[in-house]
Design a protein around this motif. Structure first.
Motif, PDB file in Angstrom:
ATOM      1  N   ASP A 213       8.789   0.608   9.730  1.00  0.00           N
ATOM      2  CA  ASP A 213       7.854   0.274  10.607  1.00  0.00           C
ATOM      3  C   ASP A 213       6.130   0.312  10.146  1.00  0.00           C
ATOM      4  N   ALA A 214       5.800   1.073   9.258  1.00  0.00           N
ATOM      5  CA  ALA A 214       4.481   1.184   8.541  1.00  0.00           C
ATOM      6  C   ALA A 214       4.134  -0.216   7.897  1.00  0.00           C
ATOM      7  N   GLU A 215       5.237  -0.803   7.242  1.00  0.00           N
ATOM      8  CA  GLU A 215       4.904  -2.076   6.530  1.00  0.00           C
ATOM      9  C   GLU A 215       4.897  -3.363   7.646  1.00  0.00           C
TER      10      GLU A 215
END
Length: 197
Positions: A72-74
């Protein structure tokens, strides 16, 4: 690395596609829109679950897996970047097409993801979406719009992009783990690309 002429083995559990890169270096002549009840909606700071769902519905049959495999962060770092724009093609109040434009490289716009769900293939919705994509791209101070497609994609995709004004400039072979074997994609999608374990 240069590939030898002739056949090259692809290991079991992998998939291999021929990727064609295409570009457009001048604003194309405007094409007429097909008739249809479609609209385009910009997704301001798109929700990750919404993006993943639309990405899956548009691309799963064509083995789109790159965004499905990242965290999700990427994903947020990409689609929430100031120079990246995400749009949905709307049909009957439902999001049925995906367009992602990346302006992070000065003077360039990459059509990173482009497609419609299976129920809209052949209806003219993709032409409508491409017309909007090119209007948006060329509204900026750029000198090039580019994209890539591959042999996993819809069989008419390459010809569609060429009719839209793109010209091929590079070809590559992409080898990756088969997303149907690690749970990234369902086992029964993309029957045009056989699973070899």
């Amino acid at each position: 690395m240069m590939l030898p002429d002739g056949y090259s083995d692809v290991p079991s559990g992998k998939v291999a596609a021929v990727v064609t890169h295409l570009e457009m270096t001048a604003r194309p002549q405007q094409r007429d829109d097909p008739r249809g009840a479609w609209s385009l909606r910009k997704a301001e700071r798109p929700a990750l679950d919404w993006f993943r769902d639309l990405f899956r519905r548009v691309g799963e049959e064509w083995l789109w897996f790159a965004r499905a495999r990242i965290s999700d962060a990427e994903l947020a770092a990409i689609i929430h970047a100031p120079q990246v724009e995400v749009y949905a093609l709307v049909h009957d109040v439902c999001d049925e097409g995906l367009l992602e434009l990346d302006f992070r490289e000065p003077g360039n716009c990459e059509l990173v993801y482009f497609g419609v769900t299976s129920k809209l293939i052949g209806t003219g919705a993709a032409r409508f979406l491409m017309n909007r994509a090119l209007e948006l791209a060329w509204s900026r101070d750029i000198s090039r719009v580019w994209l890539h497609t591959c042999t996993f994609d819809h069989p008419a995709a390459l010809a569609f992009y060429q009719r839209s004004g793109f010209r091929p400039f590079r070809r590559q072979i992409e080898v990756a783990d088969d997303p149907r074997l690690d749970g990234t994609a369902p086992r029964d999608v993309a029957r045009h690309v056989p699973v070899i374990e």
